[in-house]
Design a protein around this motif. Sequence first.
Motif, PDB file in Angstrom:
ATOM      1  N   ALA A 133     -15.251 -30.819 -50.070  1.00  0.00           N
ATOM      2  CA  ALA A 133     -13.812 -30.595 -49.893  1.00  0.00           C
ATOM      3  C   ALA A 133     -13.455 -30.610 -48.411  1.00  0.00           C
ATOM      4  O   ALA A 133     -14.170 -30.054 -47.579  1.00  0.00           O
ATOM      5  CB  ALA A 133     -13.404 -29.277 -50.527  1.00  0.00           C
ATOM      6  N   ARG A 134     -12.346 -31.222 -48.083  1.00  0.00           N
ATOM      7  CA  ARG A 134     -11.887 -31.287 -46.695  1.00  0.00           C
ATOM      8  C   ARG A 134     -10.569 -30.557 -46.482  1.00  0.00           C
ATOM      9  O   ARG A 134     -10.235 -30.186 -45.351  1.00  0.00           O
ATOM     10  CB  ARG A 134     -11.728 -32.762 -46.285  1.00  0.00           C
ATOM     11  CG  ARG A 134     -13.053 -33.514 -46.189  1.00  0.00           C
ATOM     12  CD  ARG A 134     -13.902 -32.972 -45.045  1.00  0.00           C
ATOM     13  NE  ARG A 134     -15.235 -33.572 -45.001  1.00  0.00           N
ATOM     14  CZ  ARG A 134     -16.320 -33.055 -45.542  1.00  0.00           C
ATOM     15  NH1 ARG A 134     -16.222 -31.902 -46.223  1.00  0.00           N
ATOM     16  NH2 ARG A 134     -17.489 -33.644 -45.463  1.00  0.00           N
ATOM     17  N   GLU A 135      -9.807 -30.329 -47.556  1.00  0.00           N
ATOM     18  CA  GLU A 135      -8.488 -29.711 -47.396  1.00  0.00           C
ATOM     19  C   GLU A 135      -8.336 -28.428 -48.208  1.00  0.00           C
ATOM     20  O   GLU A 135      -8.067 -27.375 -47.630  1.00  0.00           O
ATOM     21  CB  GLU A 135      -7.401 -30.712 -47.799  1.00  0.00           C
ATOM     22  CG  GLU A 135      -7.357 -31.940 -46.899  1.00  0.00           C
ATOM     23  CD  GLU A 135      -6.282 -32.914 -47.315  1.00  0.00           C
ATOM     24  OE1 GLU A 135      -5.492 -32.580 -48.241  1.00  0.00           O
ATOM     25  OE2 GLU A 135      -6.216 -34.016 -46.748  1.00  0.00           O
ATOM     26  N   VAL A 164     -11.176 -25.172 -44.677  1.00  0.00           N
ATOM     27  CA  VAL A 164     -10.790 -25.509 -46.048  1.00  0.00           C
ATOM     28  C   VAL A 164     -10.029 -24.321 -46.632  1.00  0.00           C
ATOM     29  O   VAL A 164     -10.505 -23.184 -46.574  1.00  0.00           O
ATOM     30  CB  VAL A 164     -12.027 -25.822 -46.911  1.00  0.00           C
ATOM     31  CG1 VAL A 164     -11.610 -26.117 -48.357  1.00  0.00           C
ATOM     32  CG2 VAL A 164     -12.799 -26.999 -46.334  1.00  0.00           C
ATOM     33  N   ASP A 208      -9.494 -30.887 -53.312  1.00  0.00           N
ATOM     34  CA  ASP A 208      -8.670 -31.900 -52.650  1.00  0.00           C
ATOM     35  C   ASP A 208      -7.801 -32.695 -53.624  1.00  0.00           C
ATOM     36  O   ASP A 208      -7.459 -33.850 -53.372  1.00  0.00           O
ATOM     37  CB  ASP A 208      -9.551 -32.861 -51.847  1.00  0.00           C
ATOM     38  CG  ASP A 208     -10.174 -32.194 -50.634  1.00  0.00           C
ATOM     39  OD1 ASP A 208      -9.662 -31.138 -50.212  1.00  0.00           O
ATOM     40  OD2 ASP A 208     -11.179 -32.721 -50.124  1.00  0.00           O
TER      41      ASP A 208
END
Length: 321
Positions: A133-135, A164, A208
């Motif tokens: 996950a990046r966001e 995150v 995400d």
Amino acid sequence: MFLLEPVGLGRTENDAYLTLLDLKRATAEELGDAVGASPAVLRPALRRLLDDGLVQQIGFTPAVFVAVAPEEALAALIHRRRSDLAHMQVHVEKLADRLRAGGGRTAQGMPVVELLEGEDAVLAAVVRMQLQAREEIIAVDAPPYAGGQSSPNDLELSRLAAGVSYRCVYSREALASAEQFAAMRRCVRAGERARVLPGVTLKMAVADRTTALLPVSYAHPDAGARLLVRESSLVDVLVCCFEQLWERAAPVDGPAAECGPSARDRELLALLASGLKDRTIARALGVTERTVGRRLTELMTRLGAETRFQAGVFAARQGWL
């Protein structure tokens, strides 16, 4: 005797063929009289028998029909039927493979839906989703849990530190013990935005807004099996479901929670936790019983509690008592 059912023929075709075997030969009218079928019913049945090679037609006016010997006609029909079934089996296996792969693939060639079996596979997927996950991670925390019980998500703390964001809706069962409540509070202090919604059962996690993990069945949940759903309209639907649950849930923290309850609310909650009835609480506080009931309802909503007993427990856990 329903001889022709295994080869896919109906009752009318069956009766017409067996009757024609006894008659040796007959016109359509004669056969219809013997079978007890009208021309409208017998005509398509005769056409099916002709197409399958069980009957032969002699002449035209009038047409006479003769039954082909069963050891010849049926042997060929059974062989053809076996061949059709073999081809059907191949198609069934291909369809099953396609369904197991989710019926489609993402732009990267990955299956849209993948079945994960075994608690090790489920736990590995939970870890992988968070690491990739990046966001944002959104989740509904509810039983059943891999390993049979809820466990602290220590990985969340490092992912929050990495930027995150996490939003989580907790079920009542997810915060049933002091340890579970403390683990949730630790994540909230690290930056998680948490809400409580009593009765929620739609367990899920979405990373995400592209990858989701959810039970195979909500009616019969299995902790050792999950569906991994990749970027598709299915994920979009899950995100919409989460947002609706999020709107209905009560915040664990917020402006009202940060400033804590008033002295009068603390006194009311203390009396409630003592097991006193509304009438007694009202008399002790010098207010009406209706006022006590209304204020307790407001405090229960604020705490995310479904019952008055829960309100007392949650208030104690938040240090309000």
